[in-house]
Design a protein around this motif. Sequence first.
Motif, PDB file in Angstrom:
ATOM      1  N   VAL A   1      20.667 -17.837  34.881  1.00 59.03           N
ATOM      2  CA  VAL A   1      21.778 -17.746  35.978  1.00 59.03           C
ATOM      3  C   VAL A   1      22.072 -18.830  34.437  1.00 59.03           C
ATOM      4  O   VAL A   1      21.406 -20.147  33.945  1.00 59.03           O
ATOM      5  N   HIS A   2      23.408 -18.258  33.583  1.00 61.46           N
ATOM      6  CA  HIS A   2      23.883 -19.202  32.344  1.00 61.46           C
ATOM      7  C   HIS A   2      24.932 -20.191  33.168  1.00 61.46           C
ATOM      8  O   HIS A   2      24.930 -20.055  33.774  1.00 61.46           O
ATOM      9  N   GLN A   3      25.112 -20.835  31.650  1.00 59.88           N
ATOM     10  CA  GLN A   3      26.164 -22.180  31.785  1.00 59.88           C
ATOM     11  C   GLN A   3      28.189 -21.515  32.874  1.00 59.88           C
ATOM     12  O   GLN A   3      28.267 -22.218  32.969  1.00 59.88           O
ATOM     13  N   ASP A   4      28.300 -20.621  31.395  1.00 59.71           N
ATOM     14  CA  ASP A   4      28.748 -19.535  32.102  1.00 59.71           C
ATOM     15  C   ASP A   4      28.813 -18.763  32.592  1.00 59.71           C
ATOM     16  O   ASP A   4      29.089 -17.700  31.800  1.00 59.71           O
ATOM     17  N   PRO A   5      29.140 -18.364  33.908  1.00 57.28           N
ATOM     18  CA  PRO A   5      29.166 -17.686  34.648  1.00 57.28           C
ATOM     19  C   PRO A   5      30.288 -16.175  34.386  1.00 57.28           C
ATOM     20  O   PRO A   5      30.226 -15.330  34.376  1.00 57.28           O
ATOM     21  N   GLY A   6      31.397 -17.021  34.232  1.00 59.49           N
ATOM     22  CA  GLY A   6      32.624 -16.082  33.302  1.00 59.49           C
ATOM     23  C   GLY A   6      32.001 -15.154  32.617  1.00 59.49           C
ATOM     24  O   GLY A   6      32.283 -13.862  33.085  1.00 59.49           O
ATOM     25  N   ALA A   7      31.324 -15.867  31.895  1.00 61.75           N
ATOM     26  CA  ALA A   7      30.841 -14.472  30.493  1.00 61.75           C
ATOM     27  C   ALA A   7      30.081 -13.694  30.762  1.00 61.75           C
ATOM     28  O   ALA A   7      30.022 -12.627  30.226  1.00 61.75           O
ATOM     29  N   ALA A   8      29.158 -13.718  32.023  1.00 58.42           N
ATOM     30  CA  ALA A   8      27.849 -12.777  32.713  1.00 58.42           C
ATOM     31  C   ALA A   8      28.741 -11.820  33.347  1.00 58.42           C
ATOM     32  O   ALA A   8      27.805 -10.507  33.959  1.00 58.42           O
ATOM     33  N   LEU A   9      29.583 -12.189  34.255  1.00 62.50           N
ATOM     34  CA  LEU A   9      30.625 -11.290  34.974  1.00 62.50           C
ATOM     35  C   LEU A   9      31.577 -10.367  34.096  1.00 62.50           C
ATOM     36  O   LEU A   9      32.510 -10.588  33.382  1.00 62.50           O
ATOM     37  N   ASN A  10      31.631  -8.737  34.433  1.00 66.68           N
ATOM     38  CA  ASN A  10      32.576  -7.620  33.714  1.00 66.68           C
ATOM     39  C   ASN A  10      33.862  -8.526  34.427  1.00 66.68           C
ATOM     40  O   ASN A  10      33.989  -8.390  35.254  1.00 66.68           O
ATOM     41  N   PRO A  11      34.539  -8.813  33.741  1.00 63.02           N
ATOM     42  CA  PRO A  11      36.074  -9.005  33.857  1.00 63.02           C
ATOM     43  C   PRO A  11      37.218  -7.854  35.008  1.00 63.02           C
ATOM     44  O   PRO A  11      37.410  -7.734  36.159  1.00 63.02           O
ATOM     45  N   ASN A  12      35.826  -6.444  34.425  1.00 65.59           N
ATOM     46  CA  ASN A  12      36.929  -5.323  35.560  1.00 65.59           C
ATOM     47  C   ASN A  12      36.326  -5.526  36.811  1.00 65.59           C
ATOM     48  O   ASN A  12      36.857  -3.788  36.739  1.00 65.59           O
ATOM     49  N   GLN A  13      34.950  -4.785  37.054  1.00 69.92           N
ATOM     50  CA  GLN A  13      34.337  -4.842  37.713  1.00 69.92           C
ATOM     51  C   GLN A  13      34.899  -6.293  38.195  1.00 69.92           C
ATOM     52  O   GLN A  13      35.003  -7.153  38.621  1.00 69.92           O
TER      53      GLN A  13
ATOM     54  N   VAL B   1      33.556  -8.206  42.344  1.00 72.74           N
ATOM     55  CA  VAL B   1      32.072  -8.795  43.096  1.00 72.74           C
ATOM     56  C   VAL B   1      30.659  -7.817  43.369  1.00 72.74           C
ATOM     57  O   VAL B   1      29.770  -7.952  42.888  1.00 72.74           O
ATOM     58  N   LEU B   2      31.551  -6.657  43.763  1.00 74.82           N
ATOM     59  CA  LEU B   2      30.892  -6.247  44.472  1.00 74.82           C
ATOM     60  C   LEU B   2      29.890  -4.859  43.924  1.00 74.82           C
ATOM     61  O   LEU B   2      28.744  -4.516  43.796  1.00 74.82           O
ATOM     62  N   ASP B   3      30.969  -4.484  42.650  1.00 78.61           N
ATOM     63  CA  ASP B   3      29.977  -3.520  41.826  1.00 78.61           C
ATOM     64  C   ASP B   3      28.699  -4.286  40.754  1.00 78.61           C
ATOM     65  O   ASP B   3      28.440  -3.667  40.596  1.00 78.61           O
ATOM     66  N   SER B   4      29.727  -5.612  40.842  1.00 80.74           N
ATOM     67  CA  SER B   4      28.561  -6.608  39.642  1.00 80.74           C
ATOM     68  C   SER B   4      27.670  -6.893  40.125  1.00 80.74           C
ATOM     69  O   SER B   4      26.484  -6.674  39.537  1.00 80.74           O
ATOM     70  N   LEU B   5      27.273  -6.950  41.276  1.00 84.90           N
ATOM     71  CA  LEU B   5      26.460  -7.208  42.405  1.00 84.90           C
ATOM     72  C   LEU B   5      25.317  -6.218  42.212  1.00 84.90           C
ATOM     73  O   LEU B   5      24.351  -6.368  42.753  1.00 84.90           O
ATOM     74  N   VAL B   6      26.148  -4.847  43.026  1.00 81.71           N
ATOM     75  CA  VAL B   6      25.454  -3.411  43.480  1.00 81.71           C
ATOM     76  C   VAL B   6      24.169  -3.015  42.689  1.00 81.71           C
ATOM     77  O   VAL B   6      23.434  -2.761  42.527  1.00 81.71           O
TER      78      VAL B   6
ATOM     79  N   ARG C   1      36.999  -8.959  45.477  1.00 87.73           N
ATOM     80  CA  ARG C   1      37.709 -10.181  44.523  1.00 87.73           C
ATOM     81  C   ARG C   1      37.240  -9.563  42.680  1.00 87.73           C
ATOM     82  O   ARG C   1      36.499  -9.296  42.369  1.00 87.73           O
ATOM     83  N   TYR C   2      38.104  -9.641  41.772  1.00 89.88           N
ATOM     84  CA  TYR C   2      38.299  -9.865  39.998  1.00 89.88           C
ATOM     85  C   TYR C   2      37.596 -11.034  39.698  1.00 89.88           C
ATOM     86  O   TYR C   2      37.974 -12.460  40.156  1.00 89.88           O
ATOM     87  N   PRO C   3      36.497 -11.305  38.935  1.00 92.46           N
ATOM     88  CA  PRO C   3      36.281 -12.433  38.596  1.00 92.46           C
ATOM     89  C   PRO C   3      36.960 -13.820  38.281  1.00 92.46           C
ATOM     90  O   PRO C   3      36.692 -14.960  38.036  1.00 92.46           O
ATOM     91  N   HIS C   4      38.619 -12.560  37.599  1.00 86.65           N
ATOM     92  CA  HIS C   4      39.198 -13.472  37.379  1.00 86.65           C
ATOM     93  C   HIS C   4      39.921 -14.431  38.873  1.00 86.65           C
ATOM     94  O   HIS C   4      40.556 -15.494  38.688  1.00 86.65           O
ATOM     95  N   GLN C   5      39.564 -13.573  39.812  1.00 82.10           N
ATOM     96  CA  GLN C   5      40.020 -14.282  40.978  1.00 82.10           C
ATOM     97  C   GLN C   5      39.300 -15.255  42.163  1.00 82.10           C
ATOM     98  O   GLN C   5      39.307 -15.854  42.802  1.00 82.10           O
ATOM     99  N   LEU C   6      38.661 -15.851  41.246  1.00 81.69           N
ATOM    100  CA  LEU C   6      37.404 -16.659  41.868  1.00 81.69           C
ATOM    101  C   LEU C   6      37.194 -18.186  40.636  1.00 81.69           C
ATOM    102  O   LEU C   6      37.814 -18.417  39.369  1.00 81.69           O
ATOM    103  N   SER C   7      36.988 -18.959  41.776  1.00 82.35           N
ATOM    104  CA  SER C   7      36.674 -20.543  41.208  1.00 82.35           C
ATOM    105  C   SER C   7      35.406 -21.303  40.187  1.00 82.35           C
ATOM    106  O   SER C   7      34.441 -19.464  40.296  1.00 82.35           O
ATOM    107  N   GLY C   8      35.863 -21.362  39.347  1.00 82.74           N
ATOM    108  CA  GLY C   8      34.090 -21.963  38.199  1.00 82.74           C
ATOM    109  C   GLY C   8      33.084 -22.211  39.554  1.00 82.74           C
ATOM    110  O   GLY C   8      31.836 -21.623  39.422  1.00 82.74           O
ATOM    111  N   GLY C   9      33.485 -22.540  40.677  1.00 83.07           N
ATOM    112  CA  GLY C   9      32.236 -22.531  41.140  1.00 83.07           C
ATOM    113  C   GLY C   9      31.901 -21.643  42.491  1.00 83.07           C
ATOM    114  O   GLY C   9      30.719 -20.880  42.273  1.00 83.07           O
ATOM    115  N   GLU C  10      32.701 -21.079  42.582  1.00 85.23           N
ATOM    116  CA  GLU C  10      32.229 -19.630  43.187  1.00 85.23           C
ATOM    117  C   GLU C  10      32.079 -18.033  42.126  1.00 85.23           C
ATOM    118  O   GLU C  10      30.924 -17.437  42.435  1.00 85.23           O
TER     119      GLU C  10
END
Length: 452
Positions: free
Chosen positions: A108-120, A122-127, A164-173
């Motif tokens: 788990v990195h410091q910047d989770p935003g960078a690790a998540l694909n902005p076009n996917q 949450v479900l798609d990223s996780l499956v 939701r997409y990453p931009h719809q999440l807070s930093g903590g989420e």
Amino acid sequence: MSGDPVITLEDVAVEFEKDQGFLESLFDDPETVGAVDDVSLEIPENDVVALVGESGCGKTTLGKTAIGVQRPTGGTVAYRGQDLWGTRDGDVSGEYEFAEMRRSLQVVHQDPGAALNPNQTVLDSLVAPLKRWETELSVADRRARVHSLLERVGMEPADDYAHRYPHQLSGGEKQRVALVRALLLNPDLILADEAVSALDVSLRVEMMDLMLDLQDEFGTSYLFISHNLSNARYLAEKADGRVGIMYLGELVELGPADEVLRDPKHPYTEVLKWATADLDPDPIVRNPPVRSIDIPDPVDPPSGCRFHTRCPKVVPPTDTDIGQETYNRVMDLRGAVDARTLDREALAATGDADARLAAAGLADLPAPHGDRIDDALSHVASGEWDAAAEALSESYESPCETTPPAVDGRSREHTVACHLYHDHADAPGAGTDLGVETGGTGDRPEGESHGD
Ligand SMILES: Nc1ncnc2c1ncn2[C@@H]1O[C@H](COP(=O)(O)OP(=O)(O)OP(=O)(O)O)[C@@H](O)[C@H]1O
């Protein structure tokens, strides 16, 4: 609480070639940075090790090496006793495949935003990792697993968050999603690299508590990396884990979190504690307990104990009868001679020994030190820097310069890489055992004085 070793690092070193300009690369040999030097560390099942140190001390490199992302240039990394890089290079004699090892070692990195694909979503990223690793799961199973973990980390209703997409999440989420992604594969070890540093202070404790709850539930170990000693202490202490202190690529102190923080042994750990306001540092120590605030160049690190050029407790040679404070000034003078930063012209213009010593800030030396130091200063005045350095080294070389101490990273005891707690070869009556002694008293070797 902890069990068999998941990861064992033995004498691990990682060197990088430093980027050079085009012209430099034509004429000079490449310079190397020793990001990690001779580190041994064992991380058992269901354990927490929190690594702390200043920026650039090698925490991330060591963490990546522990999870098989960074190949070490020296030493070995074993996953459940099996050589990880040997397996990667095709040795099929072991029980585990390399891919299985990597699945079991997550990050788990410091910047989770960078690790998540902005076009996917949450479900798609996780499956995605489940599709790759748990091929027997049906679409519905995968979705159910993701939903249940999202709920477990407090992201409810899970169906809402899953779409939701990453931009719809807070930093903590986002950080929770990153944690879910690491946990989905039931890893043995999660490298949490500054995983709470980017969160608001109020969210940090919440996130660390969540990590600890999940650790219990999933039986995962954490290698938690932080430049913040209070965060490291919070997480490691609550998990009954260890805190490891890194300095210039070396692990200099390791032990149960409460002990290391309550009773730091390594002079560098004392500096970190001093610099961490909320750790209630000793009110009597007003100035940083360090001789110099400058961190040496990792391309050319000091010999022996790498902290000796800054250490206020650097061990004097046993046949030297000057006190610690004076010895520290002599060591500072040696540093200035080595770096050629002494004012040679001012020394050359000075007529006599007393004035030269005063100019070097060493006017009050007892005999025979005044003569010895002035001999070196006279060399400097004549431009003979090497001769000056040699003369000073002959009389004032510290055991801290000659022998690198090391901690025993396999031990759960409090161990420290510092000659104040080791026998060293030239201490009176000392053996040659430079191994770690735990629970040292911090007393200087006999026959040495403590201060002026
Ligand atoms: N890929 C690389 N190539 C060259 N040098 C590197 C590379 N990665 C790290 N280094 C160097 O290795 C040393 C250790 O870096 P590392 O990132 O491991 O330290 P850190 O303690 O994690 O620092 P920070 O807290 O700033 O992330 C530094 O001097 C860094 O410049």
